[in-house]
Design a protein around this motif. Structure first.
Motif: not given
Length: 434
Positions: A95-101, A269-276, A279-282, A289-294
């Motif tokens: 999740v860290a590299p995904l959020v950073a990306a 991946m369910e947890v990665v999507e939920a946490i990610g 993180m994108l929201l805050v 959340e839906g936009e963040g998961r997508a």
């Protein structure tokens, strides 16, 4: 008479003032309060509890007892992520590299593991050449440049927490929700993030055994973070079975690369999507959340998350030649066990598998123990999956001389196959607390 009056106030159920809490922590950290007095204070908190305001002040006093990391030179909203720990939890590496990306800076300090498997720093250190110890300015410069760095804690982060935790362990006060929450959040706040996302786990393989207790802890930590001016969210997740399919340091790095390549397991991946998504929201990148998961799914599908992982590893001195080409894991002994029954997997005892992996050398029973990064367990089936005789069930990666047949039997004993599907399916993500 100080500090007896502070102990009496909490013993009698009174709400402690900010001044009382701050002075008690300052004096104890400086050695002006005896251990037996601090132990009495902790026991009073254990029985009387604390309000959100008291717990916030305790957290801030502990955070300010040592070094405070300043991330203000990094543009954007810096988001930190913390897990309360579990088996096969490779989430941070994914999740860290995904959020950073996605453009949200992640400046994370992690400790080493003690218990079933290594911590995030230990996993990264299993990559040849990877440096988890960096000077603070190098750490900050890397986040400014690529949006991501992960190092071990430097300096004295929340030394009051270290002192109190040792005392809690010796006085049977570890399980107090205010004390757990302030311990975790003091380190998060001292690490300098603008916003925090928590993964609070429950189940046999977690510190919190029930969903109710995990929810209580999550609500307390979210309340503390928000009161302290650090927007905080918590995702409550199940650890009734291993989260991913890899238990061991190199194995979990390999699983992270697979996940970033679009081959991640269902539960992980369910947890990665939920946490990610949180993180994108805050971090101000998405509206819900839906936009963040997508967006998380898009970053996996496009390869941008994997590219950021490669950039991150290279920036911290690690070898990248293996990424996307071959597994990192190479053990002296490899043994694959197959299914003997037909049916459905209705239970995987993650805690037991974690203890087996630790005994193989994947974790530490004591701080001074040396981890073998190559050993561990790789599962080919997840909880609730159907199985048939002859299908690969798991592979063991062992040290030279290890009794692989005996280890395989131990692992197999903790993977339960029944003819029928489970009556109820426990969702891996229970709820999000804001």
């Amino acid at each position: 008479m100080w500090p007896i009056d502070c102990i009496e106030h909490k013993r009698d159920g009174k709400v402690l003032t900010k001044e009382e809490i701050t002075r008690f922590i300052d004096d104890y950290t400086a050695g002006r309060i005896a251990d037996y007095q601090a132990a009495a204070w902790l026991m009073a908190i254990y029985f009387q509890g604390m309000t959100y305001e008291e717990t916030k002040e305790l957290t801030l006093a502990m955070a300010h007892s040592g070094d405070m990391v300043d991330l203000s030179s990094i543009p954007g909203i810096k988001v930190d992520k913390h897990s309360t720990g579990g088996i096969a939890d490779t989430t941070t590496l994914i999740v860290a590299p995904l959020v950073a990306a996605a453009g949200v800076p992640v400046a994370k300090m992690s400790g080493r593991g003690l218990g079933f498997t290594g911590g995030t720093a230990d996993k990264l250190e299993s990559i040849p050449g990877f440096h988890v110890v960096l000077p603070e300015e190098t750490f900050l410069e890397q986040v400014r440049r690529i949006g991501l760095s992960l190092i071990t804690q430097s300096g004295e982060i929340a030394p009051a927490d270290k002192l109190l935790y040792a005392l809690r362990d010796a006085t049977a006060t570890v399980e107090s929700i205010p004390l757990i929450a302030s311990s975790i959040m003091s380190k998060k706040i001292a690490s300098g993030a603008d916003a925090i996302v928590l993964d609070v786990k429950y189940g046999d393989g977690a510190f919190m055994k029930t969903k109710e207790r995990a929810r209580e802890l999550a609500k307390t930590m979210v309340g503390i973070g928000n009161l302290a001016g650090r927007p905080t969210r918590a995702v409550v997740t199940s650890m009734e079975a291993p989260l991913g399919t890899a238990i061991g340091n190199c194995l979990e790095v390999d699983e992270a690369v697979e996940a970033l390549s679009g081959k991640g397991g269902r539960r992980l991946m369910e947890v990665v999507e939920a946490i990610g998504a949180q993180m994108l929201l805050v971090g101000g990148k998405v509206r819900d959340e839906g936009e963040g998961r997508a967006l998380i799914r898009d970053l996996v599908a496009s390869g941008k998350g994997l590219a950021k992982f490669r950039e991150f590893v290279k920036a911290q001195g690690g070898s990248t030649s293996w990424i996307g080409k071959r597994p990192l894991t190479k053990a002296p002994q490899v043994f694959t066990a197959v299914c003997t029954d037909e049916g459905y997997i209705t239970r995987i005892d993650g805690r037991a598998l974690g203890e087996i992996a630790m005994a193989m050398g994947a974790g530490r029973a004591r701080k001074e123990d040396k981890i073998d990064p190559m050993v561990g367990i790789r599962l080919f089936k997840e909880l609730y999956d159907p199985v048939r005789p002859g299908e690969a069930l798991f592979t063991l990666y062992g040290k030279e001389g290890a009794d692989m047949m005996a280890l395989a039997q131990q692992v197999a004993d903790h993977i339960i196959v029944t003819p029928d599907q489970a009556d109820t399916i426990e969702p891996v993500v229970s709820e999000v607390i804001v």
